[in-house]
Design an enzyme around this catalytic site. Structure first.
Site, PDB file in Angstrom:
ATOM      1  N   GLU A 189       0.824  -1.216   0.000  1.00  0.00           N
ATOM      2  CA  GLU A 189       0.000   0.000   0.000  1.00  0.00           C
ATOM      3  C   GLU A 189       0.852   1.258   0.000  1.00  0.00           C
ATOM      4  O   GLU A 189       0.426   2.313  -0.460  1.00  0.00           O
ATOM      5  CB  GLU A 189      -0.902   0.021   1.249  1.00  0.00           C
ATOM      6  CG  GLU A 189      -2.328  -0.353   0.935  1.00  0.00           C
ATOM      7  CD  GLU A 189      -3.273  -0.211   2.112  1.00  0.00           C
ATOM      8  OE1 GLU A 189      -4.219  -1.001   2.137  1.00  0.00           O
ATOM      9  OE2 GLU A 189      -3.093   0.641   2.996  1.00  0.00           O
ATOM     10  N   HIS A 211       7.974 -26.343  -1.705  1.00  0.00           N
ATOM     11  CA  HIS A 211       7.325 -27.460  -2.400  1.00  0.00           C
ATOM     12  C   HIS A 211       6.157 -26.961  -3.246  1.00  0.00           C
ATOM     13  O   HIS A 211       5.355 -27.761  -3.720  1.00  0.00           O
ATOM     14  CB  HIS A 211       6.852 -28.494  -1.370  1.00  0.00           C
ATOM     15  CG  HIS A 211       8.000 -29.051  -0.564  1.00  0.00           C
ATOM     16  ND1 HIS A 211       8.532 -30.308  -0.782  1.00  0.00           N
ATOM     17  CD2 HIS A 211       8.752 -28.491   0.424  1.00  0.00           C
ATOM     18  CE1 HIS A 211       9.547 -30.501   0.054  1.00  0.00           C
ATOM     19  NE2 HIS A 211       9.705 -29.402   0.800  1.00  0.00           N
ATOM     20  N   LYS A 220     -13.401   1.203  -1.983  1.00  0.00           N
ATOM     21  CA  LYS A 220     -14.405   1.425  -0.941  1.00  0.00           C
ATOM     22  C   LYS A 220     -15.566   2.266  -1.501  1.00  0.00           C
ATOM     23  O   LYS A 220     -16.732   1.964  -1.275  1.00  0.00           O
ATOM     24  CB  LYS A 220     -13.786   2.145   0.262  1.00  0.00           C
ATOM     25  CG  LYS A 220     -12.882   1.272   1.125  1.00  0.00           C
ATOM     26  CD  LYS A 220     -12.465   2.036   2.389  1.00  0.00           C
ATOM     27  CE  LYS A 220     -11.467   1.272   3.229  1.00  0.00           C
ATOM     28  NZ  LYS A 220     -11.020   1.993   4.410  1.00  0.00           N
TER      29      LYS A 220
END
Ligand code: PA5
Length: 434
Positions: free
Chosen positions: A285, A306, A420
């Site tokens: 951010e 893995h 938002k």
């Protein structure tokens, strides 16, 4: 001090190249501490660490002691910067399974309001059945949809269980001192509140009540956390490449300029996973804007060797790694001898698991460096409460300097705000029609 070792990046950059960045790094550090750069109204986090216990820390400890006494479960409601720090800290210090066997006296800690999953909500309801619980609502703006929905539902559960007065004593709000719906609600309902300083952004807020209240409820010594951060504030103010903060910020930018656009932040501790998530938000951010920024990815070793290991070793050469190491714990696991030796492991008999872990680290490091992946190693030393504070401050400072080196405003997040706002519009929130 945290040790940053860059001996495994020399295949990709030279010492003169690093030294040539000295002025630039010095200027970035100065911009931050002089407060004359972009986003300078969000620099409050620089001065949060304190050697002495403040009145607010005492109030946090009193609230935490009360919650520990009267609750089997403590639910922390929040998202992003109002969530990742406390979860990262608790899981790093107490392990990902820290809730097992806990109850009143040392409550379980669950997190809510960090997504919109009905399954997650249903599970939380089951976990709370028949339990005494309290909640902390963390939101700086006080208007974020996910925590707001969880708050409404949890508050209703509390009121049904304890009545309005009883519920009031079990709700703690952590928010802006003046603004926002949460502040207004807390004032009207008479909830105990703690302040997120207006000049501290979400992802830099772990050393405010956002992190400190949940940590104290978990039984972590918040005075020592703050002392570690205060010590870090002093020792990492050094203005030279002796400062590991400078090394980390400079090298990651130098590698980015050479096309290494992805940073993998890794540790060999499963409890570090959420800390990696906190780091990911901090750097993601802070730096991802104006079409720029390293893509931050956290990974857990050896498990992810893995899965991601193949990509790291032989995929596109656009990655570098930052490997985090801690001192081995005192309690050892010793590999036993076996008369039949059917698994062929007797060559490791009497060796500790730490011995194997160390070889895995060295083997992975050598393989990845051979494969053309530069690796920064970060040796944290002993893991304890004050180290936690030091790590948070160290990484926040590195991040601020790194973002100024990159040429972006470290302290805004216009992209997050865009999502938002879009969500409000799509949901039909009054005032967001257009
Ligand atoms: O770092 C940030 O600013 C964001 O991640 C916020 O913390 C997050 O969006 C939650 O916001 P708020 O605390 O206002 O609910």
């Amino acid at each position: 001090m945290i040790k940053v070792d860059i001996s495994n990046v020399w295949g990709m950059m030279s010492l003169p190249e690093l030294l040539a960045m000295e002025k630039e790094v010095s200027a970035a550090h100065m911009t931050l501490t002089n407060g004359d750069g972009a986003g300078n109204d969000f620099l409050g986090w620089l001065d949060l660490p304190t050697e002495e216990e403040t009145a607010e820390m005492r109030r946090i400890q009193i609230a935490a002691d009360r919650i520990r006494k009267d609750s089997d479960v403590f639910v922390v409601v929040g998202i992003g910067g109002s969530y990742l720090g406390p979860r990262a800290a608790i899981e790093l210090m107490q392990g990902p399974n820290h809730n097992i066997g806990k109850g009143k006296g040392n409550p379980q800690i669950f997190f809510a309001g960090n997504g919109l999953s009905t399954r997650h909500w249903n599970e939380l309801q089951r976990l709370l059945e028949g339990k005494d619980f309290s909640i902390a609502i963390i939101s700086k703006s006080g208007t974020t949809t996910e925590p707001a929905i969880a708050t409404r539902a949890l508050r209703w559960m509390l009121e049904r269980k304890y009545g309005t007065d009883g519920a009031r004593k079990r709700i703690y709000a952590i928010t802006d001192p003046v603004k926002g719906a949460l502040r207004q609600m807390a004032t009207e309902e008479g909830w105990e509140t703690f302040v997120i300083p207006p000049d501290v952004g979400g992802r830099y807020s772990v050393l405010t009540p956002v992190g400190l209240l949940p940590l104290a409820v978990a039984g972590i010594d918040i005075r020592n956390v703050m002392k570690g951060a205060a010590e870090a504030k002093k020792s990492y103010d050094l203005r030279s490449f002796e400062n590991p903060v400078w090394l980390y910020a400079a090298v990651r930018n130098a590698l980015y300029r050479k096309g290494k656009a992805i940073e993998l932040f890794e540790s060999f501790e499963p409890g570090f996973k959420m800390f990696g998530g906190w780091w990911q938000q901090l750097f993601g951010e802070t730096e991802g804007k104006d079409g720029k920024g390293l893509f931050p990815v956290s990974a857990e070793l050896t498990a992810d060797l893995h899965s991601l290991g193949q990509m790291i070793q032989q995929g596109e050469r656009n990655i570098f790694e930052t490997m985090v190491r801690f001192d081995a714990p005192e309690q050892k696991m010793v590999i036993s001898a076996d008369a039949k030796n059917l698994d062929g492991l007797n060559y490791l008999a009497d060796k500790t698991l730490d011995f194997v872990d160390e070889k895995a680290f060295l083997g992975t490091l050598a393989a990845h460096v051979d494969g053309g992946v530069p690796v920064i190693t970060m040796d944290m030393g002993e893991l304890n409460d004050s180290k936690l504070g030091e790590m948070f401050y160290f990484l926040e400072l590195s991040c601020g300097i790194s973002a100024y080196l990159l040429g972006v405003n470290p302290f805004n997040q216009p992209g997050v705000e865009m999502y938002k706002r879009n969500m409000f519009r799509l949901l039909g929130k009054p005032g967001y029609e257009n």
